[in-house]
Design a protein around this motif. Structure first.
Motif, short mmCIF file in Angstrom:
data_model
loop_
_atom_site.label_atom_id
_atom_site.label_comp_id
_atom_site.label_asym_id
_atom_site.label_seq_id
_atom_site.Cartn_x
_atom_site.Cartn_y
_atom_site.Cartn_z
N PHE A 26 11.02 0.58 6.21
CA PHE A 26 10.84 0.76 4.76
C PHE A 26 10.45 -0.56 4.10
CE2 PHE A 26 13.88 4.65 4.44
CZ PHE A 26 12.89 5.44 4.99
N VAL A 27 11.16 -1.63 4.44
CA VAL A 27 10.87 -2.93 3.84
C VAL A 27 9.45 -3.38 4.20
CG1 VAL A 27 11.44 -5.38 3.86
CG2 VAL A 27 13.26 -3.68 3.70
N GLY A 28 9.07 -3.19 5.44
CA GLY A 28 7.73 -3.58 5.87
C GLY A 28 6.64 -2.82 5.13
N LEU A 29 6.85 -1.52 4.96
CA LEU A 29 5.86 -0.72 4.25
C LEU A 29 5.77 -1.13 2.78
CD1 LEU A 29 6.61 2.82 5.74
CD2 LEU A 29 4.51 1.48 6.06
N ALA A 30 6.93 -1.35 2.14
CA ALA A 30 6.93 -1.74 0.73
C ALA A 30 6.27 -3.10 0.54
CB ALA A 30 8.36 -1.75 0.20
N VAL A 31 6.62 -4.06 1.38
CA VAL A 31 6.04 -5.41 1.26
C VAL A 31 4.54 -5.37 1.56
CG1 VAL A 31 6.03 -7.73 2.25
CG2 VAL A 31 8.20 -6.59 1.75
N GLY A 32 4.16 -4.62 2.60
CA GLY A 32 2.74 -4.53 2.92
C GLY A 32 1.94 -3.91 1.80
N SER A 33 2.46 -2.86 1.20
CA SER A 33 1.79 -2.22 0.07
C SER A 33 1.71 -3.16 -1.13
CB SER A 33 2.53 -0.94 -0.30
OG SER A 33 1.93 -0.31 -1.41
N MET A 34 2.78 -3.87 -1.39
CA MET A 34 2.80 -4.82 -2.51
C MET A 34 1.77 -5.93 -2.31
SD MET A 34 5.94 -7.15 -3.96
CE MET A 34 5.96 -8.16 -2.47
N LEU A 35 1.71 -6.50 -1.10
CA LEU A 35 0.77 -7.59 -0.83
C LEU A 35 -0.67 -7.10 -0.92
CD1 LEU A 35 2.56 -9.38 2.15
CD2 LEU A 35 2.43 -10.13 -0.23
N LEU A 36 -0.93 -5.91 -0.39
CA LEU A 36 -2.29 -5.38 -0.45
C LEU A 36 -2.71 -5.13 -1.89
CD1 LEU A 36 -4.82 -4.26 0.87
CD2 LEU A 36 -3.64 -2.06 1.17
N THR A 37 -1.83 -4.51 -2.67
CA THR A 37 -2.15 -4.23 -4.08
C THR A 37 -2.38 -5.51 -4.86
OG1 THR A 37 -0.82 -2.20 -4.01
CG2 THR A 37 -1.34 -3.10 -6.19
N SER A 38 -1.48 -6.47 -4.72
CA SER A 38 -1.59 -7.72 -5.48
C SER A 38 -2.80 -8.54 -5.07
CB SER A 38 -0.31 -8.54 -5.34
OG SER A 38 -0.08 -8.88 -3.98
N SER A 39 -3.20 -8.44 -3.79
CA SER A 39 -4.37 -9.20 -3.35
C SER A 39 -5.68 -8.58 -3.84
CB SER A 39 -4.39 -9.28 -1.81
OG SER A 39 -4.57 -7.99 -1.23
N LEU A 40 -5.66 -7.27 -4.11
CA LEU A 40 -6.87 -6.60 -4.59
C LEU A 40 -7.10 -6.81 -6.08
CD1 LEU A 40 -6.54 -3.16 -2.75
CD2 LEU A 40 -8.31 -4.89 -2.35
N ILE A 41 -6.04 -7.02 -6.83
CA ILE A 41 -6.16 -7.04 -8.29
C ILE A 41 -7.09 -8.14 -8.81
CG2 ILE A 41 -4.86 -7.55 -10.40
CD1 ILE A 41 -2.70 -5.69 -9.41
N PRO A 42 -7.03 -9.38 -8.31
CA PRO A 42 -7.99 -10.38 -8.83
C PRO A 42 -9.45 -9.97 -8.63
CG PRO A 42 -6.21 -11.47 -7.66
CD PRO A 42 -6.06 -10.00 -7.41
N LEU A 43 -9.76 -9.35 -7.49
CA LEU A 43 -11.13 -8.91 -7.24
C LEU A 43 -11.52 -7.79 -8.20
CD1 LEU A 43 -10.99 -8.78 -3.32
CD2 LEU A 43 -11.91 -10.61 -4.76
N ILE A 44 -10.63 -6.81 -8.36
CA ILE A 44 -10.92 -5.68 -9.25
C ILE A 44 -10.98 -6.14 -10.70
CG2 ILE A 44 -10.01 -3.49 -10.12
CD1 ILE A 44 -8.82 -3.04 -7.31
#
Length: 400
Positions: free
Chosen positions: A26-44
């Motif tokens: 659960f922690v891995g999925l939550a952290v992975g999702s958070m990092l992916l989302t936050s890394s995409l936002i500057p580009l978007i």
């Protein structure tokens, strides 16, 4: 009483044991999702500014932000949830296909079990199919929201798309029926209206920095705990993935927003939360007789009392004042708290706190017997009525 507390403790210990067995996943999925989302936002965010996909506060009188802010946060939330979910599904298909046999031959997880029709003899695959079906429907809501962000759809088109999507899912996918009253037609209609209501509720709540995404994360945490308690692991997986996506967005949206989620994010998160709440309510009904599981079936619905109350109260206010319910204004809970003297950031935190306080006793209900559960839920209901009465008095004294 002592015996009931003993069994409650034993039940709680069992739930904790189950939760700990999935903790690292659960922690891995939550952290992975958070990092992916936050890394995409500057580009978007950069693309949205360049393409003119922005929210100008001068366009509408009810806007409360001071500067032109780009949309597109919903795209990052959607991708941040989609990639981990598809990754988990692919992993299951790759590593556990040998667990499912049909006529002596290996069965591919992707067909026909990933979506309709479901596999009636495999609860695990059926549960995964429910979650994938929910995500497909939520994807349609994301696309409707994205088109609305770009071209501004009419309220009628948006609402029709919501009703049709929710109604189709409730009619075709087992588990998405709000069957609290026993009738199949009422169960389908109740689920359709509830999911559509939550879809709009979270979209409406996107009126202050961090409010909608924060409330979604809080509600999803409660729904994730409920999913673990009801032994619906795929629902828990989707919940933690969405928590990570919402948290990754909050990094850029609270307290000072550099990007907004837009309708694409609000409709997507709202549909996921509404669908999960109906699914988990139905799941408790599968675990026992209706008369003993009824209080537990209410829990996934009651943890959403704050967004539902905001939706109902603001729609009633608009209708009372002769305004269409879909036209924005400054009468949401967050706005009303600001008028009481709090700063917007503190008002958002106050709403988050109220939602969390109301959710906690609902989660305690998971670990007690039906009699105690009804008493606790009755206390929560009394608190809700008292808060609504106080809010009504406040509105009478200081109408917006």
């Amino acid at each position: 009483m002592a015996v009931e507390l003993y069994y409650a403790f034993r039940s709680c210990a069992t739930r904790v044991s189950i939760l700990m067995s999935f903790f690292y996943t659960f922690v891995g999925l939550a952290v992975g999702s958070m990092l992916l989302t936050s890394s995409l936002i500057p580009l978007i965010r950069g693309w949205a500014k360049a393409s003119g996909l922005v929210d100008d506060p001068e366009d509408e009188s009810y806007k409360t932000h001071a500067h032109t802010t780009p949309y597109g946060g919903g795209v990052a939330i959607f991708i941040g949830a989609m990639v981990p979910l598809l990754g988990v599904t692919a992993w299951l298909g790759w590593n556990r296909a040998d667990a499912f046999l049909e006529g002596g031959m290996w069965v591919d997880l992707w067909a026909p079990y990933a979506l309709f029709p479901l596999a009636p003899d495999s609860p695990t695959i059926e549960q995964l199919s429910q979650i994938l079906s929910l995500f497909v429907a939520a994807t349609l809501m994301f696309l409707v929201g994205w088109i609305d962000d770009r071209r501004s759809l009419s309220p009628g088109i948006r609402f029709t798309a919501q009703i049709m999507t929710a109604g189709t899912m409730a009619g075709l996918v087992p588990g998405f029926q709000l069957d609290l009253l026993g009738s199949a037609t009422v169960a389908w209609l109740g689920a359709t209206l509830w999911i559509a209501a939550l879809t709009n509720a979270f979209n409406f709540l996107d009126n202050m920095n961090g409010l909608a995404a924060g409330l979604a994360a809080i509600a999803l945490a409660a729904l994730g705990a409920t999913a673990v308690a009801s032994e619906h692991v795929p629902a828990a997986v989707l919940s933690v993935i969405l928590i990570g996506a919402a948290s990754g967005f909050l990094i850029y949206n609270f307290p000072v927003a550099s990007i907004f989620m837009g309708d694409s994010g609000g409709l997507f998160l709202g549909y996921c939360v509404g669908g999960l709440s109906v699914l988990l309510s139905h799941r408790f009904g599968e675990l026992g007789f209706v008369d003993t599981t009824m209080p537990y079936r209410l829990i996934p619905l009651m943890v959403l009392v704050v967004p539902v109350y905001d939706l109902v109260s603001v729609v009633l206010l608009r209708l009372r004042r002769g305004r269409p319910p879909w036209l924005g204004d400054t009468n949401h809970i967050s706005h009303r708290i600001v008028r009481l003297g709090l700063e917007p950031t503190h008002a958002v935190l106050a709403v988050h706190t109220v939602a969390s306080v109301l959710i906690l006793p609902c989660l305690i209900v998971l670990h007690v017997g039906p009699g105690m559960a009804w008493r606790i839920l009755g206390g929560v209901l009394a608190a809700i009525i008292a808060a609504a009465a106080a809010d009504y008095i406040s509105l009478r004294r200081d109408p917006a």
